[in-house]
Design an enzyme around this catalytic site. Structure first.
Site, short mmCIF file in Angstrom:
data_model
loop_
_atom_site.label_atom_id
_atom_site.label_comp_id
_atom_site.label_asym_id
_atom_site.label_seq_id
_atom_site.Cartn_x
_atom_site.Cartn_y
_atom_site.Cartn_z
N GLN A 99 0.85 -1.19 0.00
CA GLN A 99 0.00 0.00 0.00
C GLN A 99 0.89 1.24 0.00
OE1 GLN A 99 -2.27 1.51 3.54
NE2 GLN A 99 -4.07 0.93 2.32
N TYR A 181 -5.89 10.28 5.34
CA TYR A 181 -4.53 10.61 4.92
C TYR A 181 -4.57 11.53 3.70
CZ TYR A 181 -3.42 7.13 8.42
OH TYR A 181 -3.33 6.46 9.61
N ARG A 229 -7.62 2.13 -2.15
CA ARG A 229 -8.36 2.11 -0.89
C ARG A 229 -9.06 3.44 -0.71
NH1 ARG A 229 -7.04 -0.55 5.04
NH2 ARG A 229 -8.87 -1.85 4.72
N LEU A 300 -14.55 -5.38 10.89
CA LEU A 300 -15.10 -6.23 11.96
C LEU A 300 -15.71 -7.52 11.42
CD1 LEU A 300 -16.79 -3.53 14.27
CD2 LEU A 300 -14.48 -4.47 14.38
N ARG A 323 -7.72 -7.10 12.18
CA ARG A 323 -7.51 -7.54 13.57
C ARG A 323 -7.65 -9.05 13.74
NH1 ARG A 323 -9.59 -2.48 13.68
NH2 ARG A 323 -8.75 -1.00 15.20
#
Length: 353
Positions: A99, A181, A229, A300, A323
């Site tokens: 990335q 960003y 992204r 999630l 995660r």
């Protein structure tokens, strides 16, 4: 076969399955150089069976790092260090991706476990840059607004980093225009207060991103995919939203983007985000169906059955895990067992299968 374990073809590349390791910053580099931590971290997830791995947000310039400990691709030494990691990942049958990122106004802060506080120039930090002189939060560094003449340097930095990524052996590149960003900061009217040709209208706010895409696509091999992204919404009134995201997706598809990695938020400090498993999947679905471009869903997602449903229902083409793959590098192998998917084990591990 479970749809999650069906191959995905993009240009000349084939992902062995639809499980992708999302880019996750490790804040463990020195002078932008990845090291043994990155080799083991990314290598273990390749052994774990992911179809592709997108290495963490990697700065296209020293000024573009989130923290002084971020990885980079602004010099050849960094590219050489990445090449060792890329070779190992590819040897496991996983597509190695990178990335490319510029933190903009969210730069020059400490790693999260040190509180993410601003790092002053005296302590190894620097003055961040942004579309406008507006800080991310009350405790964030005050950025300097980029002069229009400096924007060509930003575009060149992305192109040079993409060239080095190719030299290092990466097979997939992703441009980071999400999570507040730099490129996202230009997209959103909440952070972009410019009155030149890079601010104001939708066409002006997307201009820098389109220039970056065009420059990267020129140096990135035609045979290899290029992903983007995107934060589909700022979760804030008057900000970037899903309607603009769909329109942007239509435009970038014609400029060589192969998949939109759909996330959300990150631009506004304290934004209220309705977190729940798969809360961003509807955005990926809308972009996929309305813009006619492949998408990735993230957010999630922790259960194999949930990921399978997303792909089976045509809501996204790949599912990215963050995660959950920090907790379990071998999640793809567990998912294959639960879903009766096909995923060959490394020879060294066959005794366990």
């Amino acid at each position: 076969m479970a749809r999650l374990f069906a191959p995905l073809e993009q240009r000349s590349l084939t992902l062995r399955n639809r499980l992708v390791v999302a880019p996750m910053c490790q804040y463990s580099a020195v002078d932008g150089v990845p090291n043994d931590w990155h080799l083991v971290h990314l290598g273990s997830r390749a052994v774990g069976g992911a179809g592709a791995i997108i290495a963490e947000a990697t700065a296209v310039s020293a000024q573009g790092r989130i923290s002084p400990s971020d990885t980079g691709l602004w010099n050849d030494g960094q590219a050489e260090a990445w090449s060792r990691i890329v070779r190992f990942v590819a040897c496991q049958g996983t597509v190695p991706g990178i990335q490319l990122a510029h933190a903009g106004r969210k730069a020059s802060v400490a790693p999260p476990w040190l509180g993410g506080i601003a790092v002053t120039p005296q302590d190894g930090g620097w003055t961040p840059v942004a579309p406008s002189g507006v800080a991310f939060s009350e405790t964030s560094p005050l950025p300097r607004a980029l002069h229009e003449s400096e924007l060509k340097n930003v575009v060149d930095d992305f192109a040079c980093a993409a060239w080095r990524a190719k030299a290092a052996g990466f097979q997939l590149a992703e441009i980071h225009a999400a999570h507040g960003y730099l490129l996202h900061q230009f997209l959103s009217p909440l952070s972009n207060h410019r009155n030149d040709e890079y601010g104001g209208s939708f066409e002006n706010r997307i201009r820098l991103l389109l220039e970056v895409i065009d420059a990267v696509r020129k140096v990135w091999p035609e045979r290899l995919p290029l992903w983007l992204r995107l934060s589909a919404t700022d979760w804030a009134e008057g900000g970037w939203d899903i309607e603009q995201s769909v329109e942007l997706a239509r435009i970038v598809k014609s400029r060589g983007i192969d998949l939109i990695d759909v996330s959300s938020g990150g631009l506004m400090h304290g934004a209220k985000i309705p977190l729940s498993p798969g809360y961003q999947v509807p955005f990926a679905s809308r972009i996929r169906n309305e813009a006619g471009i492949a998408t990735g869903a993230v957010g999630l997602i922790t259960k194999p059955e949930h990921a399978e449903t997303i792909v089976e229902n045509g809501e996204a083409d790949v599912v990215l895990f963050a995660r959950e793959l920090l907790r379990d590098p071998y999640f793809p192998r567990r998912a294959a067992k639960e879903l009766s998917g096909e995923l060959h084990a490394p020879e060294q591990y066959l005794r366990a299968w």
